[in-house]
Design a protein around this motif. Sequence first.
Motif, PDB file in Angstrom:
ATOM      1  N   LEU A  20       0.854  -1.154   0.138  1.00  0.00           N
ATOM      2  CA  LEU A  20       0.105  -0.109   0.059  1.00  0.00           C
ATOM      3  C   LEU A  20       0.874   1.242  -0.082  1.00  0.00           C
ATOM      4  O   LEU A  20       2.038   1.335   0.472  1.00  0.00           O
ATOM      5  CB  LEU A  20      -0.967   0.027   1.336  1.00  0.00           C
ATOM      6  CG  LEU A  20      -2.372  -0.497   1.215  1.00  0.00           C
ATOM      7  CD1 LEU A  20      -2.028  -2.238   0.745  1.00  0.00           C
ATOM      8  CD2 LEU A  20      -3.209  -0.375   2.356  1.00  0.00           C
ATOM      9  N   PRO A  21       0.626   2.572  -0.798  1.00  0.00           N
ATOM     10  CA  PRO A  21       1.032   3.708  -0.543  1.00  0.00           C
ATOM     11  C   PRO A  21       1.270   4.277   0.864  1.00  0.00           C
ATOM     12  O   PRO A  21       0.402   3.972   1.762  1.00  0.00           O
ATOM     13  CB  PRO A  21       0.306   4.575  -1.439  1.00  0.00           C
ATOM     14  CG  PRO A  21      -0.758   4.058  -1.508  1.00  0.00           C
ATOM     15  CD  PRO A  21      -0.893   2.255  -1.229  1.00  0.00           C
ATOM     16  N   VAL A  22       2.400   4.713   1.150  1.00  0.00           N
ATOM     17  CA  VAL A  22       2.776   5.263   2.454  1.00  0.00           C
ATOM     18  C   VAL A  22       1.455   6.383   2.733  1.00  0.00           C
ATOM     19  O   VAL A  22       1.411   7.243   1.905  1.00  0.00           O
ATOM     20  CB  VAL A  22       4.155   5.845   2.601  1.00  0.00           C
ATOM     21  CG1 VAL A  22       4.350   6.349   4.236  1.00  0.00           C
ATOM     22  CG2 VAL A  22       4.988   4.707   2.576  1.00  0.00           C
ATOM     23  N   CYS A  23       1.154   6.472   4.090  1.00  0.00           N
ATOM     24  CA  CYS A  23       0.370   7.520   4.361  1.00  0.00           C
ATOM     25  C   CYS A  23       0.822   8.426   5.360  1.00  0.00           C
ATOM     26  O   CYS A  23       1.284   8.002   6.315  1.00  0.00           O
ATOM     27  CB  CYS A  23      -1.065   6.744   4.995  1.00  0.00           C
ATOM     28  SG  CYS A  23      -2.147   8.093   5.588  1.00  0.00           S
ATOM     29  N   ASP A  24       0.909   9.561   5.117  1.00  0.00           N
ATOM     30  CA  ASP A  24       1.607  10.850   5.958  1.00  0.00           C
ATOM     31  C   ASP A  24       0.905  11.718   6.329  1.00  0.00           C
ATOM     32  O   ASP A  24       1.168  12.737   7.439  1.00  0.00           O
ATOM     33  CB  ASP A  24       2.604  11.700   5.110  1.00  0.00           C
ATOM     34  CG  ASP A  24       3.829  10.747   4.503  1.00  0.00           C
ATOM     35  OD1 ASP A  24       4.212   9.820   5.317  1.00  0.00           O
ATOM     36  OD2 ASP A  24       4.213  10.876   3.560  1.00  0.00           O
ATOM     37  N   THR A  25      -0.596  11.314   6.478  1.00  0.00           N
ATOM     38  CA  THR A  25      -1.559  11.973   7.210  1.00  0.00           C
ATOM     39  C   THR A  25      -1.880  11.538   8.675  1.00  0.00           C
ATOM     40  O   THR A  25      -1.670  10.499   8.791  1.00  0.00           O
ATOM     41  CB  THR A  25      -2.953  12.101   6.571  1.00  0.00           C
ATOM     42  OG1 THR A  25      -3.611  10.896   6.559  1.00  0.00           O
ATOM     43  CG2 THR A  25      -2.728  12.393   4.978  1.00  0.00           C
ATOM     44  N   ASP A  26      -2.512  12.571   9.478  1.00  0.00           N
ATOM     45  CA  ASP A  26      -2.617  12.529  10.806  1.00  0.00           C
ATOM     46  C   ASP A  26      -3.707  11.309  10.808  1.00  0.00           C
ATOM     47  O   ASP A  26      -3.852  10.513  12.003  1.00  0.00           O
ATOM     48  CB  ASP A  26      -2.864  13.722  11.600  1.00  0.00           C
ATOM     49  CG  ASP A  26      -1.689  14.418  11.697  1.00  0.00           C
ATOM     50  OD1 ASP A  26      -0.602  13.886  11.821  1.00  0.00           O
ATOM     51  OD2 ASP A  26      -2.009  15.681  11.946  1.00  0.00           O
ATOM     52  N   SER A  27      -4.686  11.307  10.137  1.00  0.00           N
ATOM     53  CA  SER A  27      -5.820  10.535   9.983  1.00  0.00           C
ATOM     54  C   SER A  27      -5.436   8.866   9.719  1.00  0.00           C
ATOM     55  O   SER A  27      -6.161   8.197  10.013  1.00  0.00           O
ATOM     56  CB  SER A  27      -6.956  10.814   9.086  1.00  0.00           C
ATOM     57  OG  SER A  27      -6.339  10.700   7.777  1.00  0.00           O
ATOM     58  N   GLY A  28      -4.172   8.748   9.034  1.00  0.00           N
ATOM     59  CA  GLY A  28      -3.943   7.352   8.737  1.00  0.00           C
ATOM     60  C   GLY A  28      -4.728   6.688   7.743  1.00  0.00           C
ATOM     61  O   GLY A  28      -4.502   5.522   7.436  1.00  0.00           O
ATOM     62  N   THR A  29      -5.445   7.614   7.028  1.00  0.00           N
ATOM     63  CA  THR A  29      -6.174   7.119   5.857  1.00  0.00           C
ATOM     64  C   THR A  29      -5.993   7.929   4.409  1.00  0.00           C
ATOM     65  O   THR A  29      -5.824   8.999   4.530  1.00  0.00           O
ATOM     66  CB  THR A  29      -7.772   7.086   6.286  1.00  0.00           C
ATOM     67  OG1 THR A  29      -8.058   8.583   6.400  1.00  0.00           O
ATOM     68  CG2 THR A  29      -8.314   6.296   7.197  1.00  0.00           C
ATOM     69  N   LEU A  30      -6.173   7.288   3.452  1.00  0.00           N
ATOM     70  CA  LEU A  30      -5.828   7.818   1.940  1.00  0.00           C
ATOM     71  C   LEU A  30      -7.034   7.679   1.472  1.00  0.00           C
ATOM     72  O   LEU A  30      -7.972   6.822   1.555  1.00  0.00           O
ATOM     73  CB  LEU A  30      -4.917   7.302   1.368  1.00  0.00           C
ATOM     74  CG  LEU A  30      -3.287   7.543   1.914  1.00  0.00           C
ATOM     75  CD1 LEU A  30      -2.434   6.450   1.264  1.00  0.00           C
ATOM     76  CD2 LEU A  30      -2.964   8.778   1.745  1.00  0.00           C
ATOM     77  N   PRO A  31      -7.450   8.595   0.382  1.00  0.00           N
ATOM     78  CA  PRO A  31      -8.675   8.405  -0.404  1.00  0.00           C
ATOM     79  C   PRO A  31      -8.697   7.319  -1.182  1.00  0.00           C
ATOM     80  O   PRO A  31      -7.641   6.682  -1.651  1.00  0.00           O
ATOM     81  CB  PRO A  31      -8.564   9.406  -1.566  1.00  0.00           C
ATOM     82  CG  PRO A  31      -7.700  10.624  -0.695  1.00  0.00           C
ATOM     83  CD  PRO A  31      -6.576   9.831   0.185  1.00  0.00           C
ATOM     84  N   ALA A  32      -9.729   6.611  -1.537  1.00  0.00           N
ATOM     85  CA  ALA A  32      -9.887   5.291  -2.318  1.00  0.00           C
ATOM     86  C   ALA A  32      -9.206   5.174  -3.619  1.00  0.00           C
ATOM     87  O   ALA A  32      -8.702   4.120  -3.954  1.00  0.00           O
ATOM     88  CB  ALA A  32     -11.148   4.831  -2.462  1.00  0.00           C
ATOM     89  N   LYS A  33      -9.101   6.367  -4.087  1.00  0.00           N
ATOM     90  CA  LYS A  33      -8.397   6.268  -5.693  1.00  0.00           C
ATOM     91  C   LYS A  33      -7.184   5.843  -5.412  1.00  0.00           C
ATOM     92  O   LYS A  33      -6.445   5.498  -6.462  1.00  0.00           O
ATOM     93  CB  LYS A  33      -8.643   7.635  -6.137  1.00  0.00           C
ATOM     94  CG  LYS A  33      -7.779   8.978  -5.618  1.00  0.00           C
ATOM     95  CD  LYS A  33      -8.160  10.191  -6.154  1.00  0.00           C
ATOM     96  CE  LYS A  33      -7.576  11.246  -5.528  1.00  0.00           C
ATOM     97  NZ  LYS A  33      -7.709  12.599  -6.008  1.00  0.00           N
ATOM     98  N   ASN A  34      -6.277   6.286  -4.186  1.00  0.00           N
ATOM     99  CA  ASN A  34      -4.921   6.018  -4.121  1.00  0.00           C
ATOM    100  C   ASN A  34      -4.638   4.471  -4.490  1.00  0.00           C
ATOM    101  O   ASN A  34      -3.475   4.167  -4.391  1.00  0.00           O
ATOM    102  CB  ASN A  34      -4.388   6.460  -2.939  1.00  0.00           C
ATOM    103  CG  ASN A  34      -4.267   7.945  -2.852  1.00  0.00           C
ATOM    104  OD1 ASN A  34      -5.229   8.627  -3.106  1.00  0.00           O
ATOM    105  ND2 ASN A  34      -3.133   8.537  -2.560  1.00  0.00           N
TER     106      ASN A  34
END
Length: 495
Positions: A85-99
Motif C-alpha cells: 500500500l502507498p505510504v500515508c503521511d496524514t494524521d488520520s492514517g487514511t488515504l482516498p480510495a483512488k490511491n
Amino acid sequence: MDVAHVLREMKIGDTSGSCSVLAALSHIREHFELEEAHENRAGILEDTAELLANARLSWLFPEGNTDLRGQYLGLVNSFTRYAALPVCDTDSGTLPAKNYEDIPAKAQAVSTVLLALSLQIQKALEDQNSPAIRSLVRTLAPTYCIFSITHLQEQPWTSASSRKRALELLTSVVEMTGCRSVQELLSGKLDEDQKGVLGPVLDTLLPELTKESWKRNQAVKHVFSWMLVQVGRPCLTEYLEKVFPPSLLMSDDYCTENKVLGVHCLHHIVLNVPGADLRQFNRAQVVYHAVFNHLHTSEATLIQVVLPCLIDLLSVLEKPPALAGTRRKQNRFDNMLRHVLTYMEMEHKLDLRRVYARNLVLLIERMGIVIIRHMKRLERVIVGYLEVSDAPEEKCRLNILEALQKTLQIAWPCMEKRMGLLTQSLLRFLVDISSDSLPTQLKEHLMTEASQCLLLLNHCSKGKLQTLLREVDSSCVPDAVLMCIQKVTAAPLCQ
C-alpha cells in the motif's frame, strides 16, 4: 528485455540448462527491481509464475543448497513489496480510495506467483519431505501469511477477485505447513510441541506498529487485529508482551474506527489470557482506565465494544459477589453500573439505547445480588425503557424485559414492595404492544416475555399479584392482554 528472453539467454527456458535456480531467482529479482522494468513488472510476474509452475522439482529445490531459502525469501519479499500500500503521511492514517486503485490487480498478480511456488513446495514435500524443504516452508510462511491477510479483508485496497485469490493463498499456506486451520498455523500444534508462525509474524509487524509509524500503512492494524483474534488460550499468553502495547495504542487514538479496533483487540486479550497474567504489572488496571474513559462517548459503534470489554475485565479485577465475604463492599462493578444507568436515563438515541439495554443484562448477571444497592435507579430505567418503542425489531425492549427477568430472579427478596409500579408498567406495555402494528411473531414474543416478568413478580410477591390481577375488569382489556393476565392468574405458585 522481458523475463522470457532473460531465461532463454540463461539457457534455462526448459529448466534443463546449466544455470542454477539460484542464478535464475537472483536475475529475476534484479530485473524486477530495476526502475526501467516498472512498466513490465506485471509481465515479469506472469512469466515467473509460468516458470515456477512448469519447472522440475529437482531444479527448483536442489539438495544441499544452503542459499536457497534466502533467494526465495528475497524474491517473495520483492514481489510482495510491489503490491504494498502507498505510504500515508496524514494524521488520520487514511488515504482516498483512488490511491488504492491499482493495488487489487497487483495483489492478484503476486498471489498467482506465490500460489505457483506454494503448489510446487507441496509437491516437493510429498515427493522428498526433506529438512531443507521444511525449512523453506518455515521461512516463507510468515511473509505469505501477512500478504494474504492484507488482501483478504474487505477494504479500499481489495476487490472481490483479489480477496478470492488471497483466500486461496492463505489456504495453500495452511496446507503447505501441514496445519488443519489458520488458528493452528498461527498458534502451532500443541500436541506436537510445534510453534506456529505468530511469533515471526509479530516480529515483522511490530516495527510498523509503533507510535510514530502505525498510521503510515493502513493495512497493518487490520492484519494485526485479524491475526490476534485467531489466537486463543493458552498460546496467546506467550505473546502478551508483544500484542498488548499495539492494542493499547490503537484504543487510545482519537479516531473512532481505531478506538473500536483497539478495544476489540484488548477484549480478546482479556478473554484469552489468564487473570493472573493480566493483573501482573497492573496491566488489567491500565486497560480498565484506558477503556473506561471511552464510556463518555456518544458513538454507538464504540460503546458496543467498550461495555462487554469492561464487564469481562471487571471479572478479572474484582472478586465475584459470592466470594466477596459477608460485607460486600462497593467496587468498580458498582461504579460502572451507576455510570451506565445514568447514561441510560438521559439517552434518547435508539441505537445507543439498544447497546445499553443489551449489555445491562450481562452486567446484572455478573453483579448478582449486589444490584439491590442500585434498585431504585434500575427500576426507573426499566420502566422508562418499556415506554419507548424501537420498532420495527424492538430489540431494546426485548433486552429490557430480559434485564427485568434477571433482576426479579436475583433480587427477589426486595421486589415485593416494587410490585405496584412494575405491574403497572408491564400492563401498560402489554396494552401498547397489543395495539401496535408489529409482525405477529414479534408481538407474541414481546407479550410472552412480559408475561414471564409478571409470573416472576407474582412469585416474588408470594401470590399477591394474582389476587390483584383477578380484580381486573375484563371488559376493558384487549383480548391478547387478557390472555396474558389469565396465564398469570392460572399459574401455580412455586414454593
